[in-house]
Design a protein around this motif. Structure first.
Motif, PDB file in Angstrom:
ATOM      1  N   SER A  50       0.831  -1.209   0.000  1.00  0.00           N
ATOM      2  CA  SER A  50       0.000   0.000   0.000  1.00  0.00           C
ATOM      3  C   SER A  50       0.864   1.258   0.000  1.00  0.00           C
ATOM      4  O   SER A  50       0.384   2.344   0.337  1.00  0.00           O
ATOM      5  N   ASN A  51       2.137   1.096  -0.368  1.00  0.00           N
ATOM      6  CA  ASN A  51       3.076   2.201  -0.551  1.00  0.00           C
ATOM      7  C   ASN A  51       3.390   2.954   0.747  1.00  0.00           C
ATOM      8  O   ASN A  51       3.448   4.177   0.776  1.00  0.00           O
ATOM      9  N   ASN A  59      -4.057  -1.757  -2.718  1.00  0.00           N
ATOM     10  CA  ASN A  59      -2.696  -1.870  -3.229  1.00  0.00           C
ATOM     11  C   ASN A  59      -2.425  -0.782  -4.251  1.00  0.00           C
ATOM     12  O   ASN A  59      -3.321  -0.329  -4.954  1.00  0.00           O
ATOM     13  N   THR A  60      -1.170  -0.381  -4.327  1.00  0.00           N
ATOM     14  CA  THR A  60      -0.745   0.529  -5.378  1.00  0.00           C
ATOM     15  C   THR A  60      -0.018  -0.298  -6.426  1.00  0.00           C
ATOM     16  O   THR A  60       0.172  -1.488  -6.270  1.00  0.00           O
ATOM     17  N   ALA A  61       0.393   0.332  -7.493  1.00  0.00           N
ATOM     18  CA  ALA A  61       1.137  -0.379  -8.526  1.00  0.00           C
ATOM     19  C   ALA A  61       2.417  -0.957  -7.918  1.00  0.00           C
ATOM     20  O   ALA A  61       3.030  -0.348  -7.046  1.00  0.00           O
ATOM     21  N   ASN A  62       2.807  -2.109  -8.378  1.00  0.00           N
ATOM     22  CA  ASN A  62       3.994  -2.759  -7.864  1.00  0.00           C
ATOM     23  C   ASN A  62       5.225  -1.980  -8.332  1.00  0.00           C
ATOM     24  O   ASN A  62       5.607  -2.038  -9.500  1.00  0.00           O
ATOM     25  N   ARG A  63       5.853  -1.251  -7.430  1.00  0.00           N
ATOM     26  CA  ARG A  63       6.989  -0.409  -7.823  1.00  0.00           C
ATOM     27  C   ARG A  63       8.279  -1.202  -8.020  1.00  0.00           C
ATOM     28  O   ARG A  63       9.261  -0.653  -8.449  1.00  0.00           O
TER      29      ARG A  63
END
Length: 57
Positions: A22-23, A50-54
């Motif tokens: 979740s960054n 969730n955010t984009a998978n960094r």
């Protein structure tokens, strides 16, 4: 005592991975030790989307 240690390490691992998803920093794990407010705050952080998978290529 060994079972407690294993469960705590597993909980730490899953919580940090979820916070990263979740960054948020994994250091937010420690907020749960603040009475009442910390428990509520970590719950809120854990249910965020969730955010984009960094780390993906």
């Amino acid at each position: 005592m060994i079972v407690f240690a294993l469960v705590w390490i597993g909980n730490l691992s899953v919580t940090v991975r979820r916070l990263h998803a979740s960054n948020h920093s994994g250091w937010w794990f420690w907020i749960q030790f603040v009475p009442i407010v910390g428990t509520i705050w970590i719950f809120i952080l854990m249910i965020l989307p969730n955010t984009a998978n960094r780390w993906a290529n």
